[in-house]
Design a protein around this motif. Structure first.
Motif, PDB file in Angstrom:
ATOM      1  N   ASP A  15       6.686  10.721  -3.624  1.00  0.00           N
ATOM      2  CA  ASP A  15       6.486  10.139  -2.300  1.00  0.00           C
ATOM      3  C   ASP A  15       5.383   9.081  -2.332  1.00  0.00           C
ATOM      4  O   ASP A  15       5.496   8.044  -1.680  1.00  0.00           O
ATOM      5  CB  ASP A  15       6.160  11.228  -1.280  1.00  0.00           C
ATOM      6  CG  ASP A  15       6.300  10.737   0.144  1.00  0.00           C
ATOM      7  OD1 ASP A  15       7.288  10.041   0.453  1.00  0.00           O
ATOM      8  OD2 ASP A  15       5.396  11.032   0.960  1.00  0.00           O
ATOM      9  N   LYS A  19       5.934   5.331  -1.222  1.00  0.00           N
ATOM     10  CA  LYS A  19       5.087   4.711  -0.205  1.00  0.00           C
ATOM     11  C   LYS A  19       4.418   3.442  -0.740  1.00  0.00           C
ATOM     12  O   LYS A  19       4.304   2.455  -0.018  1.00  0.00           O
ATOM     13  CB  LYS A  19       4.001   5.686   0.258  1.00  0.00           C
ATOM     14  CG  LYS A  19       4.477   6.768   1.173  1.00  0.00           C
ATOM     15  CD  LYS A  19       3.276   7.654   1.541  1.00  0.00           C
ATOM     16  CE  LYS A  19       3.622   8.704   2.552  1.00  0.00           C
ATOM     17  NZ  LYS A  19       2.405   9.509   2.906  1.00  0.00           N
ATOM     18  N   HIS A  20       3.972   3.507  -1.969  1.00  0.00           N
ATOM     19  CA  HIS A  20       3.316   2.351  -2.587  1.00  0.00           C
ATOM     20  C   HIS A  20       4.270   1.155  -2.607  1.00  0.00           C
ATOM     21  O   HIS A  20       3.888   0.037  -2.227  1.00  0.00           O
ATOM     22  CB  HIS A  20       2.866   2.716  -4.001  1.00  0.00           C
ATOM     23  CG  HIS A  20       2.370   1.568  -4.805  1.00  0.00           C
ATOM     24  ND1 HIS A  20       1.253   0.832  -4.465  1.00  0.00           N
ATOM     25  CD2 HIS A  20       2.852   1.009  -5.947  1.00  0.00           C
ATOM     26  CE1 HIS A  20       1.060  -0.116  -5.362  1.00  0.00           C
ATOM     27  NE2 HIS A  20       2.008  -0.038  -6.270  1.00  0.00           N
ATOM     28  N   ALA A  22       6.868   0.709  -0.749  1.00  0.00           N
ATOM     29  CA  ALA A  22       7.248   0.345   0.617  1.00  0.00           C
ATOM     30  C   ALA A  22       6.051  -0.217   1.394  1.00  0.00           C
ATOM     31  O   ALA A  22       6.186  -0.553   2.567  1.00  0.00           O
ATOM     32  CB  ALA A  22       7.814   1.571   1.341  1.00  0.00           C
ATOM     33  N   LYS A  23       4.887  -0.279   0.713  1.00  0.00           N
ATOM     34  CA  LYS A  23       3.652  -0.790   1.318  1.00  0.00           C
ATOM     35  C   LYS A  23       3.247   0.027   2.550  1.00  0.00           C
ATOM     36  O   LYS A  23       2.750  -0.516   3.536  1.00  0.00           O
ATOM     37  CB  LYS A  23       3.760  -2.266   1.633  1.00  0.00           C
ATOM     38  CG  LYS A  23       4.109  -3.097   0.393  1.00  0.00           C
ATOM     39  CD  LYS A  23       3.544  -4.460   0.454  1.00  0.00           C
ATOM     40  CE  LYS A  23       3.941  -5.340  -0.701  1.00  0.00           C
ATOM     41  NZ  LYS A  23       3.798  -4.832  -2.014  1.00  0.00           N
ATOM     42  N   GLU A  24       3.468   1.337   2.473  1.00  0.00           N
ATOM     43  CA  GLU A  24       3.054   2.240   3.548  1.00  0.00           C
ATOM     44  C   GLU A  24       1.612   2.690   3.318  1.00  0.00           C
ATOM     45  O   GLU A  24       1.094   2.632   2.197  1.00  0.00           O
ATOM     46  CB  GLU A  24       3.979   3.459   3.592  1.00  0.00           C
ATOM     47  CG  GLU A  24       5.392   3.125   3.989  1.00  0.00           C
ATOM     48  CD  GLU A  24       6.316   4.347   3.999  1.00  0.00           C
ATOM     49  OE1 GLU A  24       5.804   5.490   4.071  1.00  0.00           O
ATOM     50  OE2 GLU A  24       7.531   4.150   3.922  1.00  0.00           O
ATOM     51  N   ILE A  25       0.994   3.143   4.373  1.00  0.00           N
ATOM     52  CA  ILE A  25      -0.390   3.613   4.306  1.00  0.00           C
ATOM     53  C   ILE A  25      -0.430   4.953   3.571  1.00  0.00           C
ATOM     54  O   ILE A  25       0.409   5.827   3.791  1.00  0.00           O
ATOM     55  CB  ILE A  25      -0.983   3.765   5.717  1.00  0.00           C
ATOM     56  CG1 ILE A  25      -1.070   2.390   6.376  1.00  0.00           C
ATOM     57  CG2 ILE A  25      -2.350   4.427   5.676  1.00  0.00           C
ATOM     58  CD1 ILE A  25      -1.450   2.417   7.836  1.00  0.00           C
TER      59      ILE A  25
END
Length: 140
Positions: A15, A19-20, A22-25
């Motif tokens: 995950d 996330k990395h 997808a440039k998610e926090i």
């Protein structure tokens, strides 16, 4: 006390990888884990497919290192250093990092000591010996 299963650990790292990209926090813990993921590009194929990661057998007999165990050990060592537990691990790690001129290489040396401590503890049926672990790191 939280005791994640191997599937939980695999999902956690996959995950973070997702996330990395997808440039998610990321949470602070995820950001620390990502630092180690980035330093292991050889694990990208394992981290990029959570279903395959959950299905894969990383037994010693298979001959391939378990990337999730490896990354978990990096994360464990980083946490130990951050809180200096066992007391003295931060200074021992800093000395080893300076001597090797690489935090990553120092972690790999510490990892050997951590693995030895865990193995000895499990074999003897005793709690982990933090003093022996710290002494192993200092000897390196």
């Amino acid at each position: 006390m939280f005791t994640p299963s191997s599937d939980d650990v695999r999902r956690f790292f996959c995950d973070i990888y997702r996330k990395h990209h997808a440039k998610e926090i990321l949470s602070p813990l995820e950001a620390i884990a990502l630092d180690w993921i980035v330093q292991h590009p050889e694990y990208e194929s394992d981290l990029g497919d959570v279903d395959a990661a959950l299905a894969r057998d990383y037994s010693v007999d298979g001959g391939q290192a378990n990337p999730f165990l490896h990354l978990s050990m990096h994360l464990t060592i980083a946490e130990q250093i951050a809180v200096d537990r066992p007391t003295g691990i931060r200074a021992a790690s800093q000395g080893l990092t300076q001597r090797l001129d690489s935090e990553h290489a120092a972690h790999h040396q510490i990892m050997e000591c951590l693995g030895q401590m865990i193995w000895n503890s499990q074999r003897a049926g005793l709690p982990p010996d933090g003093a022996a672990y710290l002494e192993c790191v200092r000897r390196r």
